[in-house]
Design a protein around this motif. Sequence first.
Motif, PDB file in Angstrom:
ATOM      1  N   VAL A 198     -83.486  17.843 -30.280  1.00 22.08           N
ATOM      2  CA  VAL A 198     -83.146  18.081 -31.702  1.00 22.08           C
ATOM      3  C   VAL A 198     -81.688  17.706 -31.982  1.00 22.08           C
ATOM      4  CG1 VAL A 198     -84.882  19.865 -32.137  1.00 22.08           C
ATOM      5  CG2 VAL A 198     -82.658  20.535 -31.224  1.00 22.08           C
ATOM      6  N   THR A 199     -81.073  16.929 -31.052  1.00 18.74           N
ATOM      7  CA  THR A 199     -79.645  16.597 -31.210  1.00 18.74           C
ATOM      8  C   THR A 199     -79.367  15.982 -32.586  1.00 18.74           C
ATOM      9  OG1 THR A 199     -79.751  16.052 -28.884  1.00 18.74           O
ATOM     10  CG2 THR A 199     -77.719  15.472 -30.028  1.00 18.74           C
ATOM     11  N   GLU A 200     -80.189  14.992 -32.958  1.00 17.75           N
ATOM     12  CA  GLU A 200     -79.917  14.313 -34.232  1.00 17.75           C
ATOM     13  C   GLU A 200     -80.152  15.224 -35.422  1.00 17.75           C
ATOM     14  OE1 GLU A 200     -81.904  10.571 -34.450  1.00 17.75           O
ATOM     15  OE2 GLU A 200     -80.850   9.897 -32.644  1.00 17.75           O
ATOM     16  N   TRP A 201     -81.225  16.042 -35.344  1.00 22.18           N
ATOM     17  CA  TRP A 201     -81.481  16.981 -36.447  1.00 22.18           C
ATOM     18  C   TRP A 201     -80.301  17.913 -36.627  1.00 22.18           C
ATOM     19  CZ3 TRP A 201     -86.953  19.159 -34.921  1.00 22.18           C
ATOM     20  CH2 TRP A 201     -87.887  18.111 -34.907  1.00 22.18           C
ATOM     21  N   VAL A 202     -79.819  18.436 -35.483  1.00 25.95           N
ATOM     22  CA  VAL A 202     -78.722  19.406 -35.549  1.00 25.95           C
ATOM     23  C   VAL A 202     -77.485  18.743 -36.147  1.00 25.95           C
ATOM     24  CG1 VAL A 202     -77.148  20.826 -34.167  1.00 25.95           C
ATOM     25  CG2 VAL A 202     -79.592  20.858 -33.694  1.00 25.95           C
ATOM     26  N   ASP A 203     -77.236  17.492 -35.712  1.00 27.84           N
ATOM     27  CA  ASP A 203     -76.070  16.781 -36.267  1.00 27.84           C
ATOM     28  C   ASP A 203     -76.227  16.597 -37.768  1.00 27.84           C
ATOM     29  OD1 ASP A 203     -74.949  16.681 -33.853  1.00 27.84           O
ATOM     30  OD2 ASP A 203     -75.341  14.544 -33.452  1.00 27.84           O
ATOM     31  N   ARG A 204     -77.451  16.164 -38.174  1.00 34.92           N
ATOM     32  CA  ARG A 204     -77.678  15.949 -39.606  1.00 34.92           C
ATOM     33  C   ARG A 204     -77.544  17.255 -40.380  1.00 34.92           C
ATOM     34  NH1 ARG A 204     -83.004  12.685 -39.640  1.00 34.92           N
ATOM     35  NH2 ARG A 204     -82.341  11.111 -38.191  1.00 34.92           N
ATOM     36  N   GLU A 205     -78.112  18.291 -39.781  1.00 34.50           N
ATOM     37  CA  GLU A 205     -78.032  19.614 -40.431  1.00 34.50           C
ATOM     38  C   GLU A 205     -76.576  20.033 -40.627  1.00 34.50           C
ATOM     39  OE1 GLU A 205     -80.014  23.245 -38.749  1.00 34.50           O
ATOM     40  OE2 GLU A 205     -81.739  21.937 -39.100  1.00 34.50           O
ATOM     41  N   ARG A 206     -75.752  19.758 -39.568  1.00 30.24           N
ATOM     42  CA  ARG A 206     -74.341  20.137 -39.648  1.00 30.24           C
ATOM     43  C   ARG A 206     -73.637  19.371 -40.760  1.00 30.24           C
ATOM     44  NH1 ARG A 206     -72.273  18.525 -35.017  1.00 30.24           N
ATOM     45  NH2 ARG A 206     -71.091  16.944 -36.149  1.00 30.24           N
ATOM     46  N   VAL A 207     -73.919  18.055 -40.839  1.00 34.18           N
ATOM     47  CA  VAL A 207     -73.308  17.233 -41.890  1.00 34.18           C
ATOM     48  C   VAL A 207     -73.749  17.756 -43.260  1.00 34.18           C
ATOM     49  CG1 VAL A 207     -73.287  14.924 -42.918  1.00 34.18           C
ATOM     50  CG2 VAL A 207     -73.092  15.191 -40.457  1.00 34.18           C
ATOM     51  N   LEU A 208     -75.060  18.031 -43.379  1.00 33.68           N
ATOM     52  CA  LEU A 208     -75.574  18.539 -44.660  1.00 33.68           C
ATOM     53  C   LEU A 208     -74.914  19.867 -45.030  1.00 33.68           C
ATOM     54  CD1 LEU A 208     -79.409  17.949 -44.828  1.00 33.68           C
ATOM     55  CD2 LEU A 208     -77.688  17.346 -46.514  1.00 33.68           C
ATOM     56  N   GLU A 209     -74.823  20.742 -44.012  1.00 28.58           N
ATOM     57  CA  GLU A 209     -74.208  22.052 -44.242  1.00 28.58           C
ATOM     58  C   GLU A 209     -72.761  21.901 -44.714  1.00 28.58           C
ATOM     59  OE1 GLU A 209     -74.388  24.906 -40.980  1.00 28.58           O
ATOM     60  OE2 GLU A 209     -76.542  24.955 -41.417  1.00 28.58           O
ATOM     61  N   GLU A 210     -72.042  20.967 -44.046  1.00 26.54           N
ATOM     62  CA  GLU A 210     -70.645  20.731 -44.423  1.00 26.54           C
ATOM     63  C   GLU A 210     -70.560  20.265 -45.870  1.00 26.54           C
ATOM     64  OE1 GLU A 210     -68.808  19.510 -40.143  1.00 26.54           O
ATOM     65  OE2 GLU A 210     -68.750  18.012 -41.745  1.00 26.54           O
ATOM     66  N   ARG A 256     -75.140  10.763 -19.729  1.00 26.15           N
ATOM     67  CA  ARG A 256     -75.780  10.902 -21.047  1.00 26.15           C
ATOM     68  C   ARG A 256     -74.865  11.675 -21.978  1.00 26.15           C
ATOM     69  NH1 ARG A 256     -81.867  11.144 -21.955  1.00 26.15           N
ATOM     70  NH2 ARG A 256     -80.847  10.348 -23.791  1.00 26.15           N
ATOM     71  N   SER A 257     -74.963  11.374 -23.268  1.00 29.60           N
ATOM     72  CA  SER A 257     -74.193  12.193 -24.220  1.00 29.60           C
ATOM     73  C   SER A 257     -74.849  13.574 -24.281  1.00 29.60           C
ATOM     74  CB  SER A 257     -74.206  11.539 -25.600  1.00 29.60           C
ATOM     75  OG  SER A 257     -75.522  11.409 -26.029  1.00 29.60           O
ATOM     76  N   PRO A 258     -74.063  14.623 -24.568  1.00 28.98           N
ATOM     77  CA  PRO A 258     -74.637  15.979 -24.574  1.00 28.98           C
ATOM     78  C   PRO A 258     -75.826  16.058 -25.531  1.00 28.98           C
ATOM     79  CG  PRO A 258     -72.255  16.027 -24.917  1.00 28.98           C
ATOM     80  CD  PRO A 258     -72.664  14.603 -24.977  1.00 28.98           C
ATOM     81  N   ARG A 259     -76.867  16.718 -25.068  1.00 30.94           N
ATOM     82  CA  ARG A 259     -78.086  16.837 -25.884  1.00 30.94           C
ATOM     83  C   ARG A 259     -78.319  18.284 -26.274  1.00 30.94           C
ATOM     84  NH1 ARG A 259     -78.256  12.188 -27.327  1.00 30.94           N
ATOM     85  NH2 ARG A 259     -80.299  12.473 -28.272  1.00 30.94           N
ATOM     86  N   ARG A 260     -78.936  18.463 -27.452  1.00 31.89           N
ATOM     87  CA  ARG A 260     -79.382  19.807 -27.851  1.00 31.89           C
ATOM     88  C   ARG A 260     -80.895  19.759 -27.898  1.00 31.89           C
ATOM     89  NH1 ARG A 260     -75.170  22.894 -30.413  1.00 31.89           N
ATOM     90  NH2 ARG A 260     -76.804  24.388 -30.924  1.00 31.89           N
ATOM     91  N   LEU A 261     -81.514  20.736 -27.224  1.00 28.58           N
ATOM     92  CA  LEU A 261     -82.980  20.704 -27.108  1.00 28.58           C
ATOM     93  C   LEU A 261     -83.576  22.026 -27.547  1.00 28.58           C
ATOM     94  CD1 LEU A 261     -82.772  19.323 -23.516  1.00 28.58           C
ATOM     95  CD2 LEU A 261     -83.556  17.983 -25.467  1.00 28.58           C
ATOM     96  N   ARG A 262     -84.733  21.946 -28.184  1.00 30.94           N
ATOM     97  CA  ARG A 262     -85.468  23.187 -28.435  1.00 30.94           C
ATOM     98  C   ARG A 262     -86.498  23.302 -27.319  1.00 30.94           C
ATOM     99  NH1 ARG A 262     -87.465  22.984 -33.737  1.00 30.94           N
ATOM    100  NH2 ARG A 262     -85.316  23.417 -34.307  1.00 30.94           N
ATOM    101  N   ALA A 263     -86.359  24.360 -26.517  1.00 32.40           N
ATOM    102  CA  ALA A 263     -87.222  24.513 -25.353  1.00 32.40           C
ATOM    103  C   ALA A 263     -88.218  25.640 -25.574  1.00 32.40           C
ATOM    104  CB  ALA A 263     -86.360  24.823 -24.127  1.00 32.40           C
TER     105      ALA A 263
END
Length: 510
Positions: A132-144, A104-111
């Motif tokens: 929350v992997t996709e949220w975090v990615d989107r957040e990072r893009v937005l932040e950038e 699996r691709s690395p995942r980020r989870l809120r536990a």
Amino acid sequence: MGRMKPGVAEAFSASPTLDKVLRAAVAGWDHALAVFRPGTGRLVYANGAFADLTGIAPDQLAKTTVFRCLGEEGKRQARAAVTELSGCGHSRVTSELQLALPLRSPRRLRATFALLHPTPKRQLISMHLVDVTEWVDRERVLEERLGFLSGVIGGALECVVASRMDGQILLMNRGAQLLFGYSEEEAVGRKYIQDLFEGDTSHEVLNLLRSPSHGGFGVVDRHQAILIAESRERIPVWMSIHTLRDAAGGEAGTVAYVHDMRETLEIERRLEEVQMQLIHADKMASLGKLAAGVAHEINNPLGGILLFGSLLLEDMDFSDPRREDMDRIVQEARRCREIVNSLLDFSHQKKRYQEPVDLNAAVEQCLSLLGNKAVFYNISVALELAESLPVIIGNPSQIKQVFTNIVTNAVDAMEGEGTLTVRSRHAGDTGEVVVAFCDTGPGMPANVRNRIFDPFFTTKEPGKGTGLGLSLSYNIIRGHRGDIRVHCPPGGGTVFEVALPVVTDEEPVA
Ligand SMILES: Nc1ncnc2c1ncn2[C@@H]1O[C@H](COP(=O)(O)OP(=O)(O)OP(=O)(O)O)[C@@H](O)[C@H]1O
Ligand SMILES: [Mg+2]
């Protein structure tokens, strides 16, 4: 998998069959849920989403521990969360998990880990995972993107100020900080847009923004205003403003792009000045030619009148009754000769010798000659002369003539009462010596000030002034490569400044 009993945190239950219903709901849930023992981590329940997420077959889950399911990094983070949950006295802990699972691709989870007490003696922990992997990615893009945009706007030298609808400053970029003189910390969240502009500008702008007639609805283009800097300096600006909107289309704030007009206004003023000088120089040149022609023509017959008139006067007996008339003729002819000489001066027809001139001494000599006149009686003279002035190269009597005319004008303007202050200074930056004559007279309206260097312009009664004084003075000083500047300060009076260049060794005056 053991059967779960209702948790102590349950808030409401009105149905005896609810237990079954809840199990079914949790089993079909999108979010992964697992229940395990605190010490060993052995799983007592896991839903389908948990099996999907971890990639472990449902029949294997019963034989394993929660920690093993989460991979190395996840295991460490989950253990830390469980330890925190047991030690902190809270019944719930939320943490971020990073899962590196096989295939699996690395995942980020809120536990979210929660302590459950199915029986008084028994403890279990539930783990609820939200991917929350996709949220975090989107957040990072937005932040950038945000970082990039705020870098572009924040660092620009063009001034940008954004504020909330109540005027509180949200953003003041580098250009605006330099213009207003506030730091970001002083302005953002502390100052209001109303503090930065003179008068009621912010309300005016808000009204314009809400009317469609100034560049479009929500837009105001090239609005002129005066801003008040931190130093209290008034700065003329023009600005374009538009409304910022929230997702629902409501007014969220305004953004203003402010342009400092000081430089433009100064250039316009200087252009106007040069234009006036050009017009004046043109008028002077034509008048000079005309004057020179007339003066030449008059000079010879005038010489004859004076010569023969003087001869006749000499021949006349003292008792001759016609002698008085003859004397008058000779005097008037002399006056005419002086006027002709002035006209020749005016058109540069006479060569003057040049020598080093001490302007302080010239001022003193001119005042000592004039000071005895009756018009000076109620006028006090204040001399503020620089202690050592460099000499200039020029014609001393012409320069004294200029000073005399300016002083006479000042005395006339004060109508016998006031103070004449004469200051001299060496303006090292421009390489000039400046002598300023300041009077306490009524000053001049703009329509007079614009014409004072015109030949024959006078506001004096007929017979009291020819209107040639200042035009002659101007020509003399321009002939010395200098300048005469005039201004009427707001407090009253008039200041005439005569500026003459200091001649350096490298650049001698011809
Ligand atoms: N210090 C001053 N205060 C107010 N008005 C002044 C001052 N100096 C000059 N003026 C105005 O400028 C006009 C032109 O001055 P200028 O010296 O050229 O001529 P004049 O004094 O009127 O006549 P002349 O100098 O030929 O006797 C004056 O008539 C007066 O209206
Ligand atoms: Mg005069």
